[in-house]
Design an enzyme around this catalytic site. Structure first.
Site, short mmCIF file in Angstrom:
data_model
loop_
_atom_site.label_atom_id
_atom_site.label_comp_id
_atom_site.label_asym_id
_atom_site.label_seq_id
_atom_site.Cartn_x
_atom_site.Cartn_y
_atom_site.Cartn_z
N SER A 102 0.58 -1.05 0.33
CA SER A 102 0.06 0.15 0.31
C SER A 102 0.99 1.52 0.17
O SER A 102 2.03 1.61 -0.91
CB SER A 102 -1.12 0.31 1.19
OG SER A 102 -2.09 0.67 0.91
N TRP B 59 -9.67 1.01 -5.42
CA TRP B 59 -9.07 1.61 -5.15
C TRP B 59 -7.20 1.39 -5.48
O TRP B 59 -6.78 2.87 -6.01
CB TRP B 59 -9.65 1.62 -3.32
CG TRP B 59 -8.86 2.96 -3.62
CD1 TRP B 59 -7.70 3.21 -2.34
CD2 TRP B 59 -9.45 3.99 -3.37
NE1 TRP B 59 -7.65 4.91 -2.18
CE2 TRP B 59 -9.06 5.02 -2.79
CE3 TRP B 59 -10.62 5.36 -4.30
CZ2 TRP B 59 -9.64 6.65 -2.55
CZ3 TRP B 59 -10.56 6.22 -4.29
CH2 TRP B 59 -9.57 7.01 -3.53
N LYS C 1 4.22 1.87 -2.51
CA LYS C 1 4.50 3.10 -2.83
C LYS C 1 6.19 3.45 -2.71
O LYS C 1 7.06 3.78 -3.41
CB LYS C 1 3.32 4.58 -2.79
CG LYS C 1 2.34 4.13 -3.03
CD LYS C 1 0.90 5.62 -2.23
CE LYS C 1 -0.07 5.05 -2.51
NZ LYS C 1 -0.63 4.00 -3.30
N HIS D 263 -7.64 -5.66 -0.58
CA HIS D 263 -6.83 -4.83 -0.12
C HIS D 263 -6.12 -5.38 1.31
O HIS D 263 -6.27 -4.95 2.79
CB HIS D 263 -6.81 -3.48 0.26
CG HIS D 263 -5.48 -2.47 0.34
ND1 HIS D 263 -4.90 -2.13 -0.96
CD2 HIS D 263 -5.57 -1.42 1.24
CE1 HIS D 263 -3.84 -0.80 -0.17
NE2 HIS D 263 -4.13 -0.96 0.82
C1 GCU Z 1 -5.06 5.13 1.30
C2 GCU Z 1 -4.74 5.90 0.14
C3 GCU Z 1 -4.17 4.56 -0.60
C4 GCU Z 1 -3.05 3.89 0.08
C5 GCU Z 1 -3.41 3.74 1.45
C6 GCU Z 1 -2.78 2.34 2.31
O1 GCU Z 1 -6.10 4.07 0.77
O2 GCU Z 1 -5.80 6.19 -0.64
O3 GCU Z 1 -2.80 5.81 -1.49
O4 GCU Z 1 -2.47 2.74 0.04
O5 GCU Z 1 -4.07 4.50 2.16
O6 GCU Z 1 -2.30 3.01 2.46
O7 GCU Z 1 -3.27 1.58 2.99
#
Ligand code: GCU
Length: 420
Positions: free
Chosen positions: A259, A350, A263, A400
Protein backbone atom coordinates in the site's frame (compact mmCIF):
# COMPACT_ATOMS: atom_id res chain seq x y z
CA UNK A 1 -32.85 -18.27 -14.07
CA UNK A 2 -32.17 -17.84 -10.39
CA UNK A 3 -28.40 -18.10 -10.59
CA UNK A 4 -27.73 -15.17 -12.94
CA UNK A 5 -30.14 -13.04 -10.90
CA UNK A 6 -28.29 -13.90 -7.71
CA UNK A 7 -24.90 -13.32 -9.30
CA UNK A 8 -26.10 -10.02 -10.61
CA UNK A 9 -27.41 -9.03 -7.18
CA UNK A 10 -24.11 -10.04 -5.61
CA UNK A 11 -22.07 -8.01 -8.04
CA UNK A 12 -24.30 -4.97 -7.55
CA UNK A 13 -23.76 -5.32 -3.80
CA UNK A 14 -20.00 -5.66 -4.25
CA UNK A 15 -19.91 -2.64 -6.52
CA UNK A 16 -22.07 -0.71 -4.09
CA UNK A 17 -19.64 -1.57 -1.27
CA UNK A 18 -16.72 -0.26 -3.32
CA UNK A 19 -18.59 2.88 -4.31
CA UNK A 20 -20.03 3.38 -0.85
CA UNK A 21 -16.51 3.74 0.51
CA UNK A 22 -15.37 6.45 -1.83
CA UNK A 23 -18.03 7.89 -4.08
CA UNK A 24 -17.21 10.07 -7.04
CA UNK A 25 -14.38 7.96 -8.44
CA UNK A 26 -14.31 5.84 -11.53
CA UNK A 27 -14.38 2.06 -11.16
CA UNK A 28 -15.59 1.38 -14.70
CA UNK A 29 -12.97 0.24 -17.23
CA UNK A 30 -15.13 1.60 -20.05
CA UNK A 31 -14.83 5.10 -18.60
CA UNK A 32 -11.05 5.20 -18.44
CA UNK A 33 -10.10 8.20 -20.60
CA UNK A 34 -7.82 7.70 -23.57
CA UNK A 35 -4.28 8.64 -22.71
CA UNK A 36 -0.80 8.60 -24.16
CA UNK A 37 2.00 7.40 -21.90
CA UNK A 38 5.33 9.21 -21.94
CA UNK A 39 8.04 7.10 -23.56
CA UNK A 40 10.73 5.87 -21.15
CA UNK A 41 12.92 5.27 -24.19
CA UNK A 42 13.00 8.87 -25.42
CA UNK A 43 15.30 11.44 -23.83
CA UNK A 44 13.73 14.64 -22.48
CA UNK A 45 14.83 16.35 -25.71
CA UNK A 46 12.87 13.79 -27.74
CA UNK A 47 15.82 11.84 -29.08
CA UNK A 48 15.44 8.07 -28.95
CA UNK A 49 17.26 5.92 -26.40
CA UNK A 50 19.02 3.46 -28.70
CA UNK A 51 21.24 1.28 -26.56
CA UNK A 52 21.54 -0.19 -23.07
CA UNK A 53 24.35 2.33 -22.47
CA UNK A 54 22.02 5.22 -23.43
CA UNK A 55 19.60 4.06 -20.75
CA UNK A 56 22.13 3.16 -18.08
CA UNK A 57 24.41 6.16 -18.47
CA UNK A 58 21.96 8.94 -19.35
CA UNK A 59 18.24 8.27 -19.60
CA UNK A 60 17.93 6.48 -16.27
CA UNK A 61 19.27 9.56 -14.48
CA UNK A 62 16.82 11.79 -16.36
CA UNK A 63 13.83 9.67 -15.34
CA UNK A 64 15.01 9.47 -11.74
CA UNK A 65 15.36 13.27 -11.64
CA UNK A 66 11.87 13.73 -13.13
CA UNK A 67 10.34 11.62 -10.35
CA UNK A 68 12.33 13.47 -7.69
CA UNK A 69 11.37 16.88 -9.08
CA UNK A 70 7.71 16.29 -9.95
CA UNK A 71 6.51 13.49 -7.69
CA UNK A 72 8.35 12.28 -4.57
CA UNK A 73 10.91 14.99 -3.87
CA UNK A 74 14.67 15.14 -3.46
CA UNK A 75 16.13 13.47 -0.39
CA UNK A 76 19.52 14.08 1.22
CA UNK A 77 22.42 11.64 0.99
CA UNK A 78 23.28 9.13 3.71
CA UNK A 79 24.26 11.17 6.79
CA UNK A 80 27.92 10.92 7.68
CA UNK A 81 27.05 10.36 11.34
CA UNK A 82 24.70 7.45 10.64
CA UNK A 83 25.51 4.71 13.12
CA UNK A 84 24.04 1.56 14.59
CA UNK A 85 23.83 -0.28 17.91
CA UNK A 86 22.86 -3.90 18.31
CA UNK A 87 20.33 -3.65 21.13
CA UNK A 88 19.48 -7.31 21.54
CA UNK A 89 20.22 -10.75 20.11
CA UNK A 90 18.75 -14.17 20.87
CA UNK A 91 19.98 -17.19 18.92
CA UNK A 92 17.16 -19.32 20.27
CA UNK A 93 14.14 -17.13 19.54
CA UNK A 94 10.68 -18.35 18.48
CA UNK A 95 11.21 -21.70 20.25
CA UNK A 96 14.48 -22.26 18.45
CA UNK A 97 13.14 -21.46 15.01
CA UNK A 98 14.96 -18.15 14.68
CA UNK A 99 17.86 -15.96 15.58
CA UNK A 100 16.42 -12.57 16.52
CA UNK A 101 18.30 -9.30 16.45
CA UNK A 102 17.12 -5.79 17.24
CA UNK A 103 19.25 -2.86 16.21
CA UNK A 104 18.98 0.90 16.53
CA UNK A 105 19.73 2.97 13.45
CA UNK A 106 20.67 6.51 14.53
CA UNK A 107 20.26 9.06 11.76
CA UNK A 108 22.60 11.57 13.45
CA UNK A 109 25.46 11.47 15.97
CA UNK A 110 22.88 12.16 18.70
CA UNK A 111 21.41 8.96 20.15
CA UNK A 112 18.44 11.02 21.40
CA UNK A 113 17.82 12.36 17.89
CA UNK A 114 15.75 10.73 15.13
CA UNK A 115 16.34 6.98 14.99
CA UNK A 116 14.62 3.81 13.94
CA UNK A 117 14.67 0.30 15.31
CA UNK A 118 15.21 -2.67 13.04
CA UNK A 119 13.92 -6.14 13.89
CA UNK A 120 15.54 -9.11 12.23
CA UNK A 121 14.58 -12.77 12.26
CA UNK A 122 17.05 -15.16 10.66
CA UNK A 123 17.05 -18.92 10.21
CA UNK A 124 18.83 -20.20 13.34
CA UNK A 125 21.53 -22.21 11.56
CA UNK A 126 23.18 -19.64 9.36
CA UNK A 127 26.30 -21.32 8.08
CA UNK A 128 26.64 -18.57 5.52
CA UNK A 129 25.07 -15.15 5.02
CA UNK A 130 21.36 -15.39 4.18
CA UNK A 131 19.22 -13.42 1.74
CA UNK A 132 16.66 -11.23 3.44
CA UNK A 133 13.26 -9.70 2.80
CA UNK A 134 13.15 -6.13 4.08
CA UNK A 135 9.62 -4.82 4.57
CA UNK A 136 8.48 -1.76 6.52
CA UNK A 137 5.52 -2.10 8.89
CA UNK A 138 2.55 0.12 9.77
CA UNK A 139 2.10 -0.47 13.49
CA UNK A 140 5.49 -0.94 15.15
CA UNK A 141 7.87 -3.90 15.02
CA UNK A 142 6.07 -5.48 17.96
CA UNK A 143 2.87 -5.86 15.90
CA UNK A 144 4.34 -8.23 13.30
CA UNK A 145 4.63 -11.22 15.68
CA UNK A 146 3.36 -12.03 19.20
CA UNK A 147 6.98 -12.68 20.31
CA UNK A 148 7.06 -10.98 23.75
CA UNK A 149 10.73 -10.04 23.34
CA UNK A 150 10.15 -7.63 20.48
CA UNK A 151 10.72 -4.15 21.86
CA UNK A 152 7.45 -2.25 22.18
CA UNK A 153 7.54 0.82 19.98
CA UNK A 154 7.58 4.11 21.84
CA UNK A 155 7.13 6.17 18.66
CA UNK A 156 4.10 8.08 17.43
CA UNK A 157 1.24 5.79 16.31
CA UNK A 158 -1.92 6.52 14.45
CA UNK A 159 -4.56 6.85 17.16
CA UNK A 160 -6.57 3.94 15.87
CA UNK A 161 -6.51 0.18 16.13
CA UNK A 162 -5.96 -2.14 19.03
CA UNK A 163 -3.57 -1.10 21.75
CA UNK A 164 -2.95 2.46 20.68
CA UNK A 165 -3.70 5.07 23.30
CA UNK A 166 -2.93 8.71 22.84
CA UNK A 167 -0.64 7.99 19.86
CA UNK A 168 1.48 5.49 21.83
CA UNK A 169 1.41 1.71 21.56
CA UNK A 170 0.51 -0.51 24.49
CA UNK A 171 1.07 -4.24 25.02
CA UNK A 172 -2.40 -4.89 23.61
CA UNK A 173 -1.08 -4.17 20.13
CA UNK A 174 1.59 -6.89 20.26
CA UNK A 175 1.17 -9.29 17.34
CA UNK A 176 -1.92 -7.53 15.99
CA UNK A 177 -0.67 -7.54 12.40
CA UNK A 178 0.91 -11.01 12.55
CA UNK A 179 -1.53 -12.27 9.90
CA UNK A 180 0.27 -10.10 7.36
CA UNK A 181 3.73 -11.49 8.14
CA UNK A 182 4.53 -15.05 7.08
CA UNK A 183 7.49 -15.22 9.46
CA UNK A 184 7.51 -19.03 9.75
CA UNK A 185 7.29 -19.55 6.00
CA UNK A 186 10.07 -17.04 5.31
CA UNK A 187 12.37 -18.76 7.83
CA UNK A 188 11.46 -22.28 6.65
CA UNK A 189 12.47 -21.31 3.14
CA UNK A 190 15.86 -20.15 4.36
CA UNK A 191 15.35 -16.39 4.23
CA UNK A 192 15.61 -13.75 6.88
CA UNK A 193 13.06 -11.03 7.53
CA UNK A 194 13.99 -7.48 8.47
CA UNK A 195 11.39 -4.86 9.34
CA UNK A 196 11.27 -1.26 10.49
CA UNK A 197 8.35 0.85 11.68
CA UNK A 198 7.57 3.60 9.17
CA UNK A 199 6.55 6.01 11.96
CA UNK A 200 10.11 5.87 13.32
CA UNK A 201 11.27 7.40 10.05
CA UNK A 202 8.51 9.92 9.61
CA UNK A 203 5.18 10.09 11.49
CA UNK A 204 2.38 9.82 8.96
CA UNK A 205 0.58 13.13 9.33
CA UNK A 206 0.91 16.58 7.87
CA UNK A 207 3.00 18.68 10.25
CA UNK A 208 4.75 20.90 7.71
CA UNK A 209 7.74 18.52 7.61
CA UNK A 210 8.98 19.35 11.10
CA UNK A 211 9.22 15.90 12.64
CA UNK A 212 10.86 12.60 11.70
CA UNK A 213 13.83 12.69 9.37
CA UNK A 214 12.57 15.84 7.63
CA UNK A 215 14.11 17.78 10.53
CA UNK A 216 17.54 16.73 9.18
CA UNK A 217 17.02 18.89 6.11
CA UNK A 218 16.42 22.57 6.86
CA UNK A 219 16.39 23.83 3.27
CA UNK A 220 12.93 23.00 1.93
CA UNK A 221 11.43 23.98 -1.41
CA UNK A 222 8.57 22.71 -3.55
CA UNK A 223 10.78 19.89 -4.85
CA UNK A 224 11.90 18.61 -1.46
CA UNK A 225 11.05 15.18 -0.08
CA UNK A 226 7.61 14.30 1.16
CA UNK A 227 6.85 11.43 3.50
CA UNK A 228 6.97 8.69 0.86
CA UNK A 229 10.50 9.80 -0.03
CA UNK A 230 11.37 9.94 3.67
CA UNK A 231 10.17 6.36 4.21
CA UNK A 232 12.10 5.30 1.10
CA UNK A 233 15.20 7.03 2.45
CA UNK A 234 14.77 5.19 5.75
CA UNK A 235 14.63 1.88 3.88
CA UNK A 236 18.01 2.69 2.34
CA UNK A 237 19.32 3.39 5.85
CA UNK A 238 17.97 -0.03 6.91
CA UNK A 239 19.98 -1.52 4.05
CA UNK A 240 23.02 0.41 5.29
CA UNK A 241 22.63 -1.50 8.55
CA UNK A 242 22.11 -4.85 6.79
CA UNK A 243 25.38 -4.29 4.93
CA UNK A 244 27.18 -4.26 8.28
CA UNK A 245 25.65 -7.51 9.54
CA UNK A 246 27.79 -10.57 8.78
CA UNK A 247 24.74 -12.88 8.94
CA UNK A 248 23.18 -11.14 5.93
CA UNK A 249 23.88 -11.53 2.24
CA UNK A 250 23.38 -7.83 1.55
CA UNK A 251 23.64 -8.37 -2.21
CA UNK A 252 20.38 -10.31 -1.89
CA UNK A 253 17.93 -8.03 -0.16
CA UNK A 254 14.37 -8.17 -1.52
CA UNK A 255 12.44 -5.03 -0.60
CA UNK A 256 8.69 -5.48 -0.15
CA UNK A 257 6.08 -2.88 0.76
CA UNK A 258 2.30 -2.84 1.00
CA UNK A 259 0.00 0.00 0.00
CA UNK A 260 1.55 3.40 0.90
CA UNK A 261 4.63 1.45 1.94
CA UNK A 262 4.54 -0.25 -1.48
CA UNK A 263 4.77 3.22 -3.02
CA UNK A 264 7.72 3.94 -0.72
CA UNK A 265 9.35 0.59 -1.54
CA UNK A 266 9.13 1.28 -5.28
CA UNK A 267 10.68 4.72 -4.91
CA UNK A 268 13.40 3.29 -2.63
CA UNK A 269 14.11 0.51 -5.14
CA UNK A 270 14.20 3.02 -7.99
CA UNK A 271 16.54 5.42 -6.21
CA UNK A 272 18.81 2.84 -4.56
CA UNK A 273 20.14 0.18 -6.90
CA UNK A 274 21.50 -1.91 -4.03
CA UNK A 275 18.03 -3.44 -3.57
CA UNK A 276 18.30 -6.66 -5.56
CA UNK A 277 14.57 -7.41 -5.88
CA UNK A 278 11.71 -4.94 -5.45
CA UNK A 279 8.14 -6.03 -4.64
CA UNK A 280 5.03 -3.87 -4.73
CA UNK A 281 1.99 -5.22 -2.89
CA UNK A 282 -1.24 -3.32 -3.72
CA UNK A 283 0.65 -0.02 -4.03
CA UNK A 284 -1.94 1.70 -6.24
CA UNK A 285 -1.94 5.43 -7.00
CA UNK A 286 1.52 6.95 -6.72
CA UNK A 287 2.89 3.38 -6.65
CA UNK A 288 2.59 0.88 -9.46
CA UNK A 289 -0.73 2.11 -10.94
CA UNK A 290 -0.75 4.38 -13.98
CA UNK A 291 -1.87 7.88 -12.96
CA UNK A 292 -3.31 8.74 -16.37
CA UNK A 293 -6.01 6.06 -16.07
CA UNK A 294 -7.73 7.96 -13.26
CA UNK A 295 -9.28 4.67 -12.11
CA UNK A 296 -10.03 4.51 -8.38
CA UNK A 297 -7.77 6.88 -6.46
CA UNK A 298 -6.60 9.91 -8.46
CA UNK A 299 -3.67 12.31 -8.17
CA UNK A 300 -5.95 15.06 -6.88
CA UNK A 301 -7.52 12.83 -4.28
CA UNK A 302 -4.19 11.50 -2.98
CA UNK A 303 -2.69 14.99 -2.78
CA UNK A 304 -5.78 16.23 -0.95
CA UNK A 305 -6.08 13.37 1.54
CA UNK A 306 -2.34 13.04 2.12
CA UNK A 307 -0.76 16.45 1.44
CA UNK A 308 2.49 15.32 3.06
CA UNK A 309 3.16 12.20 0.96
CA UNK A 310 4.54 13.74 -2.24
CA UNK A 311 6.44 16.96 -2.93
CA UNK A 312 4.53 20.18 -3.49
CA UNK A 313 5.21 20.19 -7.24
CA UNK A 314 3.04 17.08 -7.62
CA UNK A 315 -0.11 19.12 -6.88
CA UNK A 316 0.31 20.77 -10.31
CA UNK A 317 -0.99 17.48 -11.74
CA UNK A 318 -4.28 17.42 -9.81
CA UNK A 319 -6.91 16.86 -12.52
CA UNK A 320 -4.00 17.36 -14.92
CA UNK A 321 -2.42 13.92 -15.21
CA UNK A 322 -1.70 14.24 -18.91
CA UNK A 323 0.79 17.02 -18.16
CA UNK A 324 2.96 14.74 -16.01
CA UNK A 325 6.37 14.24 -17.65
CA UNK A 326 6.34 10.66 -16.30
CA UNK A 327 3.86 7.93 -15.48
CA UNK A 328 4.32 5.06 -13.07
CA UNK A 329 5.55 2.54 -15.67
CA UNK A 330 8.68 4.70 -15.74
CA UNK A 331 9.08 4.30 -11.99
CA UNK A 332 8.96 0.54 -12.47
CA UNK A 333 11.42 0.83 -15.35
CA UNK A 334 13.92 2.42 -12.95
CA UNK A 335 14.12 -0.97 -11.21
CA UNK A 336 15.38 -2.62 -14.45
CA UNK A 337 17.25 -4.85 -15.02
CA UNK A 338 16.67 -6.05 -11.45
CA UNK A 339 13.75 -8.41 -10.74
CA UNK A 340 10.53 -6.58 -9.95
CA UNK A 341 7.23 -8.07 -8.74
CA UNK A 342 3.92 -6.22 -8.85
CA UNK A 343 0.92 -7.72 -7.04
CA UNK A 344 -2.67 -6.53 -6.94
CA UNK A 345 -5.91 -7.80 -5.44
CA UNK A 346 -9.13 -8.38 -7.35
CA UNK A 347 -11.36 -6.39 -5.01
CA UNK A 348 -8.85 -3.62 -4.44
CA UNK A 349 -10.30 -1.39 -7.13
CA UNK A 350 -9.21 1.75 -5.29
CA UNK A 351 -5.61 0.77 -6.16
CA UNK A 352 -6.51 0.02 -9.81
CA UNK A 353 -5.14 -3.52 -10.20
CA UNK A 354 -5.43 -3.30 -13.98
CA UNK A 355 -3.43 -0.08 -13.97
CA UNK A 356 -0.80 -1.81 -11.85
CA UNK A 357 -0.60 -4.64 -14.38
CA UNK A 358 -0.39 -2.29 -17.39
CA UNK A 359 2.34 -0.31 -15.72
CA UNK A 360 4.38 -3.49 -15.15
CA UNK A 361 3.77 -4.46 -18.76
CA UNK A 362 4.89 -1.10 -20.16
CA UNK A 363 8.04 -1.11 -18.00
CA UNK A 364 8.99 -4.12 -20.13
CA UNK A 365 10.35 -1.90 -22.91
CA UNK A 366 13.28 -0.94 -20.69
CA UNK A 367 13.82 -4.49 -19.43
CA UNK A 368 13.93 -5.69 -23.03
CA UNK A 369 16.39 -2.99 -24.04
CA UNK A 370 18.61 -4.27 -21.21
CA UNK A 371 18.31 -7.87 -22.44
CA UNK A 372 15.74 -9.05 -19.89
CA UNK A 373 12.31 -10.45 -20.54
CA UNK A 374 10.06 -8.05 -18.63
CA UNK A 375 6.64 -9.48 -17.90
CA UNK A 376 6.50 -11.36 -21.20
CA UNK A 377 2.71 -11.20 -21.59
CA UNK A 378 0.39 -8.65 -23.15
CA UNK A 379 -2.78 -9.55 -21.22
CA UNK A 380 -3.47 -9.61 -17.55
CA UNK A 381 -3.44 -13.21 -16.28
CA UNK A 382 -6.40 -14.75 -14.47
CA UNK A 383 -6.76 -14.53 -10.71
CA UNK A 384 -3.97 -16.36 -8.88
CA UNK A 385 -2.17 -17.38 -12.07
CA UNK A 386 1.16 -15.71 -11.30
CA UNK A 387 3.59 -14.73 -14.00
CA UNK A 388 7.26 -14.85 -13.18
CA UNK A 389 9.87 -13.52 -15.54
CA UNK A 390 12.30 -10.75 -14.69
CA UNK A 391 9.10 -8.88 -13.95
CA UNK A 392 6.50 -10.85 -11.99
CA UNK A 393 2.81 -10.20 -11.45
CA UNK A 394 -0.18 -11.73 -9.76
CA UNK A 395 -3.74 -10.73 -9.09
CA UNK A 396 -4.83 -12.25 -5.79
CA UNK A 397 -8.45 -12.86 -4.98
CA UNK A 398 -9.86 -10.76 -2.18
CA UNK A 399 -9.24 -7.30 -0.83
CA UNK A 400 -6.48 -4.81 -0.08
CA UNK A 401 -4.16 -6.78 2.21
CA UNK A 402 -0.99 -8.83 2.46
CA UNK A 403 -1.73 -12.53 2.74
CA UNK A 404 0.20 -15.76 2.90
CA UNK A 405 -0.60 -16.25 -0.78
CA UNK A 406 1.31 -13.05 -1.56
CA UNK A 407 4.32 -14.00 0.57
CA UNK A 408 4.53 -17.51 -0.92
CA UNK A 409 4.70 -16.01 -4.41
CA UNK A 410 7.44 -13.59 -3.34
CA UNK A 411 9.39 -16.51 -1.90
CA UNK A 412 8.95 -18.44 -5.17
CA UNK A 413 10.09 -15.39 -7.13
CA UNK A 414 13.22 -14.95 -4.97
CA UNK A 415 13.98 -18.70 -5.22
CA UNK A 416 13.69 -18.49 -8.98
CA UNK A 417 15.97 -15.49 -9.35
CA UNK A 418 18.50 -16.53 -6.78
CA UNK A 419 18.66 -20.17 -7.91
CA UNK A 420 17.52 -21.57 -4.60
C1 GCU B 1 -5.41 4.95 1.42
C2 GCU B 1 -4.75 5.67 0.27
C3 GCU B 1 -3.91 4.73 -0.57
C4 GCU B 1 -2.95 3.95 0.29
C5 GCU B 1 -3.68 3.30 1.42
C6 GCU B 1 -2.77 2.63 2.46
O1 GCU B 1 -6.36 4.07 0.94
O2 GCU B 1 -5.75 6.29 -0.48
O3 GCU B 1 -3.19 5.46 -1.55
O4 GCU B 1 -2.25 3.02 -0.47
O5 GCU B 1 -4.42 4.26 2.14
O6 GCU B 1 -1.60 2.90 2.52
O7 GCU B 1 -3.29 1.88 3.26
Amino acid sequence: MRLPTMLCAASVLAAAAAFAQRPGFNYDEAKVPSYKLPNPLAFNNGEPVRSPADWTNRRRAEVLALFAEHVYGRAPARPEELHFDLLEQDDNALDGKARRKQAAVYFTADKQGPRMELLLYLPPETAKPVPVFLAPNFGGNHTIHPDPAIRLSTSWMRAQGAGVVDHRATEASRGTSAGRWAVDKILERGYGLATVYYGDIDPDFDDGFQNGVHQLDASRDSGSWGSLAAWAWGLSRALDYLETDADIDSGRVALMGHSRLGKAALWAGAADERFAIVISNDSGCGGAALSRRRFGETVKRINTSFPHWFNDNFTAYNDNEDALPVDQHMLLALIAPRPLYVAGAKEDLWADPNGEFLSAMHAGAVYELLGEKGLGVARRPAVEQPIMNTVGYHLRKGKHDVTEYDWLRYLDFADMHWGR
